[in-house]
Structure formats: structure tokens, C-alpha cells
Design a protein around this motif. Structure first.
Motif, PDB file in Angstrom:
ATOM      1  N   GLU A 192       1.043  -1.435   0.061  1.00  0.00           N
ATOM      2  CA  GLU A 192      -0.171  -0.104  -0.024  1.00  0.00           C
ATOM      3  C   GLU A 192       0.893   1.322   0.033  1.00  0.00           C
ATOM      4  O   GLU A 192       0.531   2.272  -0.565  1.00  0.00           O
ATOM      5  CB  GLU A 192      -0.860  -0.074   1.173  1.00  0.00           C
ATOM      6  N   PHE A 193       1.923   1.265   0.794  1.00  0.00           N
ATOM      7  CA  PHE A 193       3.278   2.468   0.806  1.00  0.00           C
ATOM      8  C   PHE A 193       3.265   2.465  -0.982  1.00  0.00           C
ATOM      9  O   PHE A 193       3.362   3.766  -1.654  1.00  0.00           O
ATOM     10  CB  PHE A 193       4.150   2.064   1.455  1.00  0.00           C
ATOM     11  N   GLY A 194       3.696   1.472  -1.483  1.00  0.00           N
ATOM     12  CA  GLY A 194       3.920   1.529  -3.047  1.00  0.00           C
ATOM     13  C   GLY A 194       2.865   2.079  -3.698  1.00  0.00           C
ATOM     14  O   GLY A 194       3.075   3.109  -4.600  1.00  0.00           O
ATOM     15  N   LYS A 195       1.672   1.975  -3.455  1.00  0.00           N
ATOM     16  CA  LYS A 195       0.596   2.377  -4.346  1.00  0.00           C
ATOM     17  C   LYS A 195       0.479   3.934  -4.323  1.00  0.00           C
ATOM     18  O   LYS A 195       0.248   4.695  -5.043  1.00  0.00           O
ATOM     19  CB  LYS A 195      -0.594   1.537  -4.032  1.00  0.00           C
ATOM     20  N   ASN A 196       0.508   4.481  -3.004  1.00  0.00           N
ATOM     21  CA  ASN A 196       0.376   5.681  -2.646  1.00  0.00           C
ATOM     22  C   ASN A 196       1.534   6.586  -2.879  1.00  0.00           C
ATOM     23  O   ASN A 196       1.406   7.608  -3.724  1.00  0.00           O
ATOM     24  CB  ASN A 196       0.228   6.054  -0.894  1.00  0.00           C
ATOM     25  N   TYR A 197       2.993   6.012  -2.933  1.00  0.00           N
ATOM     26  CA  TYR A 197       4.043   6.673  -3.554  1.00  0.00           C
ATOM     27  C   TYR A 197       3.985   6.734  -5.051  1.00  0.00           C
ATOM     28  O   TYR A 197       4.220   7.739  -5.642  1.00  0.00           O
ATOM     29  CB  TYR A 197       5.475   6.147  -2.936  1.00  0.00           C
ATOM     30  N   PHE A 198       3.325   5.730  -5.615  1.00  0.00           N
ATOM     31  CA  PHE A 198       3.225   5.773  -7.173  1.00  0.00           C
ATOM     32  C   PHE A 198       2.133   6.873  -7.461  1.00  0.00           C
ATOM     33  O   PHE A 198       2.449   7.514  -8.575  1.00  0.00           O
ATOM     34  CB  PHE A 198       2.951   4.356  -7.489  1.00  0.00           C
ATOM     35  N   ALA A 199       1.221   6.750  -6.784  1.00  0.00           N
ATOM     36  CA  ALA A 199       0.383   7.570  -7.363  1.00  0.00           C
ATOM     37  C   ALA A 199       0.892   9.339  -7.037  1.00  0.00           C
ATOM     38  O   ALA A 199       0.365  10.229  -7.860  1.00  0.00           O
ATOM     39  CB  ALA A 199      -0.988   7.708  -6.368  1.00  0.00           C
ATOM     40  N   LEU A 200       1.810   9.482  -6.266  1.00  0.00           N
ATOM     41  CA  LEU A 200       2.384  10.912  -5.931  1.00  0.00           C
ATOM     42  C   LEU A 200       3.545  11.059  -7.011  1.00  0.00           C
ATOM     43  O   LEU A 200       3.979  12.016  -6.775  1.00  0.00           O
ATOM     44  CB  LEU A 200       2.607  10.968  -4.637  1.00  0.00           C
ATOM     45  N   LYS A 201       3.725   9.795  -7.755  1.00  0.00           N
ATOM     46  CA  LYS A 201       5.038   9.989  -8.915  1.00  0.00           C
ATOM     47  C   LYS A 201       6.290   9.973  -7.899  1.00  0.00           C
ATOM     48  O   LYS A 201       7.265  10.669  -8.574  1.00  0.00           O
ATOM     49  CB  LYS A 201       5.039  10.884  -9.725  1.00  0.00           C
ATOM     50  N   ASP A 202       6.264   9.581  -6.679  1.00  0.00           N
ATOM     51  CA  ASP A 202       7.560   9.167  -6.146  1.00  0.00           C
ATOM     52  C   ASP A 202       7.847   7.892  -6.244  1.00  0.00           C
ATOM     53  O   ASP A 202       7.808   7.039  -5.564  1.00  0.00           O
ATOM     54  CB  ASP A 202       7.241   9.489  -4.587  1.00  0.00           C
ATOM     55  N   TYR A 203       8.670   7.768  -7.417  1.00  0.00           N
ATOM     56  CA  TYR A 203       8.894   6.405  -7.965  1.00  0.00           C
ATOM     57  C   TYR A 203       9.969   5.532  -7.325  1.00  0.00           C
ATOM     58  O   TYR A 203       9.709   4.428  -7.229  1.00  0.00           O
ATOM     59  CB  TYR A 203       9.226   6.557  -9.381  1.00  0.00           C
ATOM     60  N   LYS A 204      10.716   6.284  -6.680  1.00  0.00           N
ATOM     61  CA  LYS A 204      11.922   5.568  -6.091  1.00  0.00           C
ATOM     62  C   LYS A 204      11.365   4.886  -4.723  1.00  0.00           C
ATOM     63  O   LYS A 204      11.562   3.748  -4.770  1.00  0.00           O
ATOM     64  CB  LYS A 204      13.115   6.425  -5.595  1.00  0.00           C
ATOM     65  N   ASN A 205      10.715   5.771  -3.978  1.00  0.00           N
ATOM     66  CA  ASN A 205       9.919   5.008  -2.669  1.00  0.00           C
ATOM     67  C   ASN A 205       8.797   3.948  -3.119  1.00  0.00           C
ATOM     68  O   ASN A 205       8.874   3.061  -2.400  1.00  0.00           O
ATOM     69  CB  ASN A 205       9.280   6.371  -1.928  1.00  0.00           C
ATOM     70  N   ALA A 206       8.212   4.153  -4.117  1.00  0.00           N
ATOM     71  CA  ALA A 206       7.401   3.375  -4.641  1.00  0.00           C
ATOM     72  C   ALA A 206       7.973   2.067  -4.834  1.00  0.00           C
ATOM     73  O   ALA A 206       7.624   0.933  -4.638  1.00  0.00           O
ATOM     74  CB  ALA A 206       6.464   3.993  -5.849  1.00  0.00           C
ATOM     75  N   TYR A 207       9.006   2.277  -5.664  1.00  0.00           N
ATOM     76  CA  TYR A 207       9.769   0.832  -6.013  1.00  0.00           C
ATOM     77  C   TYR A 207      10.248   0.180  -4.885  1.00  0.00           C
ATOM     78  O   TYR A 207      10.170  -1.161  -4.686  1.00  0.00           O
ATOM     79  CB  TYR A 207      10.892   1.063  -7.031  1.00  0.00           C
ATOM     80  N   ASP A 208      10.892   0.947  -3.890  1.00  0.00           N
ATOM     81  CA  ASP A 208      11.573   0.359  -2.849  1.00  0.00           C
ATOM     82  C   ASP A 208      10.518  -0.357  -1.918  1.00  0.00           C
ATOM     83  O   ASP A 208      10.522  -1.417  -1.362  1.00  0.00           O
ATOM     84  CB  ASP A 208      12.221   1.486  -1.711  1.00  0.00           C
ATOM     85  N   SER A 209       9.196   0.313  -1.840  1.00  0.00           N
ATOM     86  CA  SER A 209       8.075  -0.295  -1.110  1.00  0.00           C
ATOM     87  C   SER A 209       7.663  -1.407  -1.739  1.00  0.00           C
ATOM     88  O   SER A 209       7.384  -2.602  -0.911  1.00  0.00           O
ATOM     89  CB  SER A 209       7.043   0.910  -0.926  1.00  0.00           C
ATOM     90  N   TYR A 210       7.423  -1.673  -2.942  1.00  0.00           N
ATOM     91  CA  TYR A 210       7.066  -2.916  -3.592  1.00  0.00           C
ATOM     92  C   TYR A 210       8.153  -3.953  -3.430  1.00  0.00           C
ATOM     93  O   TYR A 210       7.730  -5.017  -3.353  1.00  0.00           O
ATOM     94  CB  TYR A 210       6.777  -2.391  -5.165  1.00  0.00           C
TER      95      TYR A 210
END
Length: 450
Positions: A76-94
């Protein structure tokens, strides 16, 4: 969800979505003990649904404090970061979620989403290979990724595998055309096509593709061999006749060439460009072998509905260039019968061809009829005047030429011809002064041209 790939290749391919039949359910809910955890988790889902991503992340932080080992929280962290276009944190979370539970396809899909969004296609290939064991439909994405990274050998291997297992698609065929435009991959494709023909001798498309490759490589003997094999396995195949036609012409086998040509021209499966090419080749053959001219005439009928090319007129121009005036006239007249509108070019060529044969009565009559329809076309006046001069109708010639001269604009050659014919008309009428004037004017224009 399998990606839509907007890569622009040589053929400007825009891919469509392929919706996977998913074996797993995307993790939106978890069952955990503790009301507080559940409250924070569902609050994060609610805030995400109304696009309050910062609040959603804050609720997820509370979830981590209560249970730091729950993979779905990182997802879920990844999905939120992805929506915010914070791709580094999104990838790290996934990635963290996938490390905790590597058997959940959706965690890998999340990482793939990030790679796709950031155009990191090389990393995407690694991730998609992790997804394929869960969902084989992602092999389609893998082919697109290989195309994007120009790994054409792997892309071709994937295309052939998918074609055999699931059937061909327009997208993959476009990819294959791009790959095969580079000659070094053609041998592998030839081997593949031969193998496919041996496995399924009733699949016409493999023969066609192989004939195309052999022809492109100027291996006509091999192309003929495959054409004959296609005709034997699928007698009703019109594509076999396309290749056989050329072989018949090379062997000077007119009757079989005519038969093959008629089959191709009558088929709705064959592209008009191929039909025109075959027809033009037969035109050259018939010019050397005039006994086949009636077959040429019959073949014109197949093009009656073709609005792109007036075939009869083009044949007339062919003979015109060879100064075979009678043949040219024949086809210009046939062109006129087949055309619902008056073709100015065809009529001018008809007038010229008849002039070459000194058919001046026909030229005069036709030109006067055309003047009635096209009163501002000066060339028709020229032919009418010239023909009447040849018929010694000098007064009529003079009147027509004087009337048409007003329409001559920025056409020096035509202006010269008008002056010459006016000189001829006045000479015939016994007016030496005016005859000399027009001849002199013509000579002056000729000098100015040089």
C-alpha cells in the motif's frame, strides 16, 4: 494489468491492452488481529480512494508501528507513492513487499509499474520474468520490452513461441516485420517458417511469409519451390499463383501465365499494388508476344472498379511511348468508355496519336467536340486549328486558332505552335504579310527559349 506499450518503432506501432485472467486477487484487504491496526489500515485505504495520499501514508506508518512485518502494508505504501509519482520510494516499497512475500504476483507487478513509468525497460525485463510464472500472459509484455531494448533475437523467439501457442496478432506481426527488415535475423525466421510449415502444412500464412523472404533475398528457385508446395497443399490458395505467375513468364509459358494472372486479379485477398505489378509484367510480355493481346484486354476488366489508376489509359501511354500509335489509340478509346468523366490528358494523347497517323478529319472533329466541353483549354483549339490547316480549311483554322490564342498562358511551346499554325492558315488564305508576321513571331520565341 498487462501494460499498453506506446513505443514508436519504424512502423509506429501503438499497442493495445491485453487484460490478464488473474490467478491472484490484488491485496486490498488483510485480516489481522487488533482493532487499531485494522482501523489505521482501512483509514489508509479510504484516504487513498479520495486521493489524500499524505494522510493515507500517515495511517500506514501507524500500521507499521503495530505490525512491521506485514507485506501488504508495504504494498500500500508503494501504491500511494506511485500515485504521488515518487517512483523511488514506490519501487522500494514494492520491493520490500516482494522480499517478504515473493509468491505474491501483485508485489512484482507494482515494481513493473514503476519500471514502466520511468522507462527503465531493462529492469522491467527482469521483473516481468518474475511475473510470468504466475501469469504467462505477461510474455506479451516481455516481447514489447525486448523490442524497446532492441533485443530482436529474443523478441523474435518470443513472437514465434506466442504465435505457435496462441495464434498470430497484428501487433506481433508488425514487430516481426521490423525485426526482419534487418537481414541478419532472416535466416532464423526462414528456419522457423520451414518448421511451422512441416508442423502445419495447411497454414497458408507461413508459406506466404517464406515466399516473401526468399523473393526478397533473390532466391527465386526456393520461392518457386515453396509456391509449388503451397499449391499442392492448398490448391485454392491464390497466393501460390502470385509467385507461379512470374515463373511462367520467365519460361515463356503464356497460357499458364494468363491463367495465374486471372486468378490473382479476380481475388479480393490480393493487394491492388500486387495486381498492378502483375498486370504491368504481363503488358511487357504481351508487347513481345502480341498473340496474348486479347488476354491483356480481358484483364483490364478486373480494374473497372479501381479508382486509383486508369489501367486502359496507362496501357495507351505505354504504347504511346513506343510510338505504336494504333495500339495507343485503341486503349485511349477503351479508357474513355470505362471512365465516367472526361479525361483531358487521355484526350490530348488521343489527339496527338491520331495526328501522328495523319487522321486529321478525326482530330478536327474530336477537338471541336472537346472545345464545347472545355472552352478554356487552348490545346484543343490548337489541334482543331492544326487539323483544319491540314485539311486545307484555312479560314476555319484561322478563326479557331485566333479564338483559342487568348487562352494560352505561360506556355511558350504552345504559343510557338499557335503562331506557326496561324502562319500556315494565313499562308493558305494568301495573306503573305500576316503569314510572315506569325512565322517571324514563332521564330523569335524559339530564339528566346535557347
Amino acid at each position: 494489468m498487462i501494460k499498453k506499450w506506446p513505443f514508436i518503432f519504424t512502423f509506429s506501432v501503438l499497442l493495445s491492452n491485453s487484460v490478464a485472467v488473474l490467478a491472484q486477487t490484488e491485496p486490498e484487504e488483510i485480516k489481522v488481529e487488533g482493532d487499531k491496526f485494522q482501523d489505521f489500515f482501512y483509514e489508509s485505504l479510504f484516504q487513498k480512494s479520495i486521493e489524500n495520499y499524505d494522510k493515507s501514508l500517515a495511517s500506514l506508518e501507524q500500521c507499521l508501528k503495530l505490525n512491521p512485518n506485514e507485506a501488504t502494508v508495504y504494498f500500500e505504501f508503494g501504491k500511494n507513492y506511485f500515485a504521488l509519482k515518487d517512483y523511488k520510494n514506490a519501487y522500494d516499497s514494492y520491493e520490500r513487499a516482494a522480499q517478504m512475500d515473493p509468491n505474491n504476483k501483485w508485489f512484482w507487478v507494482g515494481m513493473y509499474d514503476v519500471c514502466y513509468a520511468t522507462k527503465d525497460f531493462n529492469q522491467a525485463i527482469i521483473i516481468v520474468n518474475k511475473i510470468i510464472p504466475f501469469d504467462p500472459e505477461y510474455k506479451e509484455d516481455l516481447v514489447s520490452l525486448y523490442m524497446a531494448t532492441k533485443q530482436y533475437d529474443k523478441a523474435l523467439e518470443g513472437i514465434n513461441e506466442l504465435n505457435e501457442k496462441t495464434g498470430k496478432t497484428d501487433r506481433r506481426e508488425m514487430y516481426k516485420m521490423e525485426i526482419l527488415s534487418e537481414g541478419k535475423y532472416q535466416n532464423a525466421e526462414i528456419t522457423n517458417l520451414i518448421d511451422q510449415i512441416n508442423k502445419n502444412p495447411k497454414e497458408e500464412s507461413n508459406y506466404i511469409a517464406l515466399i516473401f523472404l526468399y523473393s526478397k533475398n533473390n532466391e527465386e528457385a526456393k520461392a518457386l519451390e515453396i509456391s509449388q508446395k503451397l499449391e499442392k497443399e492448398i490448391p485454392e490458395s491464390v497466393w501460390a499463383q502470385v509467385s507461379l505467375f512470374k515463373n511462367y513468364l520467365e519460361k515463356n509459358d503464356g497460357p499458364n501465365a494468363v491463367k495465374a494472372m486471372n486468378i490473382v486479379l479476380a481475388s479480393s485477398k490480393i493487394d491492388s499494388k500486387i495486381k498492378h505489378r502483375i498486370f504491368n509484367e504481363f503488358l511487357l510480355f504481351a508487347n513481345v508476344n502480341p498473340q496474348f493481346t486479347p488476354d491483356l484486354d480481358n484483364a483490364i476488366g478486373y480494374f473497372k472498379t479501381d479508382t486509383t489508376v486508369n489501367v486502359a489509359k496507362e496501357i495507351g501511354k505505354f504504347y504511346h511511348n513506343k510510338k505504336q500509335w494504333a495500339n495507343a489509340i485503341k486503349y485511349y478509346e477503351l479508357s474513355e468508355k470505362n471512365d465516367s468523366e472526361v479525361d483531358i490528358e487521355a484526350n490530348l494523347l488521343w489527339l496527338q496519336a491520331n495526328t501522328e497517323l495523319k487522321q486529321f478529319e478525326s482530330v478536327a472533329k474530336k477537338a471541336m467536340t472537346l472545345i464545347e466541353s472545355f472552352p478554356a483549354e487552348p490545346q484543343f483549339y490548337y489541334y482543331a486549328g492544326m487539323a483544319n490547316n491540314q485539311l486545307k480549311q484555312f479560314k476555319k483554322a484561322k478563326e479557331i486558332l485566333e479564338m483559342g490564342f487568348d487562352y494560352v498562358v505561360e506556355n511558350v511551346n504552345l504559343e510557338i505552335n499557335f503562331n506557326i499554325q496561324l502562319g500556315e492558315a494565313f499562308h493558305g488564305l494568301g495573306d503573305a504579310t500576316k503569314a510572315a508576321f506569325y512565322f517571324s513571331k514563332a521564330n523569335q520565341l524559339i530564339k528566346e527559349k535557347k
